[in-house]
Design an enzyme around this catalytic site. Structure first.
Site, short mmCIF file in Angstrom:
data_model
loop_
_atom_site.label_atom_id
_atom_site.label_comp_id
_atom_site.label_asym_id
_atom_site.label_seq_id
_atom_site.Cartn_x
_atom_site.Cartn_y
_atom_site.Cartn_z
N VAL A 100 0.83 -1.21 0.00
CA VAL A 100 0.00 0.00 0.00
C VAL A 100 0.86 1.26 0.00
O VAL A 100 0.64 2.17 -0.79
CB VAL A 100 -0.96 0.00 1.22
CG1 VAL A 100 -1.65 1.34 1.38
CG2 VAL A 100 -2.00 -1.10 1.05
N CYS A 156 -5.19 -9.55 3.30
CA CYS A 156 -6.23 -8.72 3.94
C CYS A 156 -7.45 -9.49 4.45
O CYS A 156 -7.78 -9.38 5.63
CB CYS A 156 -6.68 -7.62 2.98
SG CYS A 156 -5.41 -6.39 2.72
N ARG A 186 -6.68 -3.10 -4.84
CA ARG A 186 -6.48 -4.55 -4.97
C ARG A 186 -5.07 -4.79 -5.46
O ARG A 186 -4.65 -4.18 -6.45
CB ARG A 186 -7.45 -5.13 -6.03
CG ARG A 186 -8.91 -4.94 -5.74
CD ARG A 186 -9.72 -5.06 -7.02
NE ARG A 186 -9.36 -4.04 -8.01
CZ ARG A 186 -9.71 -4.06 -9.29
NH1 ARG A 186 -10.43 -5.05 -9.77
NH2 ARG A 186 -9.34 -3.09 -10.11
N ALA A 244 -16.28 -19.17 -7.81
CA ALA A 244 -16.08 -20.28 -6.88
C ALA A 244 -14.66 -20.81 -7.06
O ALA A 244 -14.08 -20.71 -8.14
CB ALA A 244 -17.10 -21.37 -7.17
P1 NAD Z 1 3.25 -4.57 3.98
O1 NAD Z 1 3.61 -5.55 5.01
O2 NAD Z 1 3.47 -4.86 2.55
O3 NAD Z 1 3.98 -3.19 4.29
C1 NAD Z 1 4.06 -2.62 5.55
C2 NAD Z 1 5.38 -1.87 5.64
O4 NAD Z 1 5.41 -1.11 6.84
C3 NAD Z 1 6.60 -2.79 5.71
O5 NAD Z 1 7.49 -2.48 4.66
C4 NAD Z 1 7.20 -2.52 7.08
O6 NAD Z 1 8.60 -2.62 7.12
C5 NAD Z 1 6.75 -1.10 7.32
N1 NAD Z 1 6.74 -0.70 8.72
C6 NAD Z 1 6.35 -1.40 9.81
N2 NAD Z 1 6.49 -0.67 10.91
C7 NAD Z 1 6.98 0.54 10.52
C8 NAD Z 1 7.29 1.72 11.21
N3 NAD Z 1 7.13 1.84 12.53
N4 NAD Z 1 7.77 2.75 10.50
C9 NAD Z 1 7.94 2.67 9.17
N5 NAD Z 1 7.63 1.56 8.47
C10 NAD Z 1 7.15 0.51 9.13
O7 NAD Z 1 1.72 -4.23 4.26
P2 NAD Z 1 0.63 -3.77 3.18
O8 NAD Z 1 0.09 -4.94 2.48
O9 NAD Z 1 1.13 -2.62 2.42
O10 NAD Z 1 -0.53 -3.26 4.16
C11 NAD Z 1 -0.40 -2.08 4.91
C12 NAD Z 1 -1.75 -1.74 5.52
O11 NAD Z 1 -2.68 -1.47 4.48
C13 NAD Z 1 -2.36 -2.88 6.34
O12 NAD Z 1 -3.07 -2.32 7.41
C14 NAD Z 1 -3.31 -3.53 5.37
O13 NAD Z 1 -4.37 -4.18 6.02
C15 NAD Z 1 -3.81 -2.33 4.59
N6 NAD Z 1 -4.28 -2.65 3.24
C16 NAD Z 1 -3.57 -3.52 2.47
C17 NAD Z 1 -4.01 -3.78 1.17
C18 NAD Z 1 -3.27 -4.76 0.29
O14 NAD Z 1 -3.82 -5.16 -0.72
N7 NAD Z 1 -2.05 -5.16 0.64
C19 NAD Z 1 -5.15 -3.15 0.67
C20 NAD Z 1 -5.82 -2.24 1.48
C21 NAD Z 1 -5.38 -2.00 2.77
#
Ligand code: NAD
Length: 428
Positions: free
Chosen positions: A11, A258, A152, A250
């Site tokens: 994200v 997520c 997505r 299906a």
């Molecule tokens: P991810 O694990 O790919 O990325 C998270 C990043 O945050 C990592 O690179 C990690 O090193 C970094 N991080 C952790 N703690 C940190 C800190 N204190 N300071 C700086 N960086 C830090 O996760 P993601 O898939 O990108 O998801 C992030 C959020 O977005 C989640 O809450 C998820 O539920 C939400 N989300 C994800 C998606 C998806 O499709 N992946 C879609 C919508 C919402």
């Protein structure tokens, strides 16, 4: 606008690159120094269509940069967007350590009023708590907005630049205006609401979509017993605009980074508040049953798994991503290994690390045909478009057995049978 994006994952990196593309001055920050080093060398840490070019273009234009220093990235920002991970804790609630830690780090380096927009999927009440942490820690005014993300994986750049809607949960007029300015070039409805409603909207959206998939998987079970075809049923109900055709495929059920964690989280929220959520619970149970059913089918077709060679096509939880978090492939592989099967895997981009599959070292094969050479059974787990056009005759010639588990309904059953396969699809 000067924007800092905290967390450079699926994200955060997409958000940062897209915000830069919109003309903002963006710094992406992550605590993983190796990730930042890769990005500074022009190497993408994740696979996402169109992201590489977008990042390169904006870095070159001087609008996008990467750092692991809060000290450098916080004081200059007018808007801080948080996109750190919020994985499941052991009890199904949300592990909030990354959000709290990011909030504390912001508070240490804040020098002026800032708007903090929370993009991570977080429990209701988080915006209030982040605001408290930052205000108390810094002694400086800030407003925290809930700005849930709906992109997505696999379509993330498109979804960020052309979203169906943007949700802004705010209790501050000034912060709302800053958010609307950040997204002024995005042409979509912008729904401004209170923060708690915005936070719940994200969980409600994911729980609803997961339920929709579980529903069609229940219809698939029924279709199999009744001699109907669930893909035709899905087309029949999906063309009703009240139902909609998306999320009616299906297959092996929902997985990924997520849905499982977010459904667990909303279930836990209900549990903690004494609010039973029977529909959400049922979606979860049905999903576990869906995976088990496909695995049972493979085991029955082979007459046991011990010493059987099984080719697994697809590791990512869905097509067009390298993300394997809570992918059905992992459950399948763990079970196959536990039962003593010999597993070879192929995915166009994803790889599985041993720690994801109970420490097993897997044989990753670059070519899908080679992965199937000598296999007693082939299981198609991920709906990659290139699998749809596999030459089933050639595949059959290379395989030793004839069991083809088409867990994503990619192949025409007649074509598969004519190619010599015992073809098992879902709900057909
Ligand atoms: P991810 O694990 O790919 O990325 C998270 C990043 O945050 C990592 O690179 C990690 O090193 C970094 N991080 C952790 N703690 C940190 C800190 N204190 N300071 C700086 N960086 C830090 O996760 P993601 O898939 O990108 O998801 C992030 C959020 O977005 C989640 O809450 C998820 O539920 C939400 N989300 C994800 C998606 C998806 O499709 N992946 C879609 C919508 C919402």
């Amino acid at each position: 606008m000067r924007i800092t994006v905290i967390g450079t994952g699926y994200v955060g990196l997409v958000s940062g690159a897209c915000l830069a593309e919109m003309g903002h001055q963006v710094v992406c920050l992550d605590v993983q120094v190796d990730k930042i080093d890769m990005l500074n060398q022009g190497i993408m840490p994740i696979y996402e269509q169109g992201l590489d070019e977008l990042v390169q273009r904006n870095v070159k234009a001087g609008r996008l940069s990467f750092t692991s220093s809060y000290e450098q990235a916080v004081p200059s920002a007018e808007l801080i967007s948080m996109a750190v991970g919020t994985p499941s804790a052991d009890d199904g609630s949300v592990d909030m350590q990354y959000v709290w830690s990011a909030a504390r780090e912001i508070s240490k380096h804040l020098t002026d009023y800032v708007v903090i927009a929370d993009k991570s999927t977080v429990p209701v009440g988080t915006a209030e708590e982040v605001e408290r942490i930052v205000r108390e820690g810094s002694g400086i005014e800030c407003d925290v907005i809930s700005n849930p993300e709906f992109l997505r994986e696999g379509h993330a750049v498109f979804d960020f630049l052309q979203p169906a809607r943007i949700v802004i949960g705010s209790n501050s007029k000034q912060a709302t205006e800053i958010m609307l300015r950040a997204y002024e070039h995005v042409d979509c409805p912008k729904l401004v609401m209170d923060r708690r409603s915005a936070e719940l909207t994200k969980y409600a959206a994911n729980a609803f979509l997961a339920t929709k998939i579980s529903f069609i998987n229940e219809m698939a079970m029924l279709a199999e017993e009744l001699g109907a075809d669930v893909t035709q049923v899905a087309a029949g109900i999906g063309s009703d605009p009240r139902i909609g055709k998306d999320f009616l495929r299906a297959g092996l059920g929902w997985g990924g980074s997520c849905f499982p964690k977010d459904v667990r989280a909303i279930r836990k929220m209900g549990e903690n508040l004494g609010v039973p959520l029977p529909i959400v619970n049922a979606a979860f149970e049905t999903n576990s049953g869906t995976r088990k059913r496909v695995i049972d089918r493979l085991e029955n077709a082979l007459g046991g798994l011990g010493d059987k060679k099984v080719a697994v096509l697809g590791l990512a939880f869905k097509d067009n991503t390298d993300d394997t978090r809570e992918s059905a492939a992992l459950d399948l592989i763990k079970y196959l290994k536990y039962r003593g099967a010999d597993v070879r895997v192929h995915d166009p981009v994803a790889k599985v690390k041993p720690h994801e599959v109970n420490g097993h070292e897997l044989e990753h094969v670059d070519c899908p045909y080679e992965a199937c050479r000598g296999a007693h059974a082939v299981v198609v787990v991920t709906e990659w478009e290139q699998f749809r056009t596999l030459d089933l005759v050639r595949l059959k010639e290379l395989a030793e057995g004839d069991v083809l588990i088409d867990a994503r309904n990619l192949f025409d059953p007649t074509r598969a049978h004519e190619s010599g396969w015992r073809h098992y699809s879902v709900g057909r």
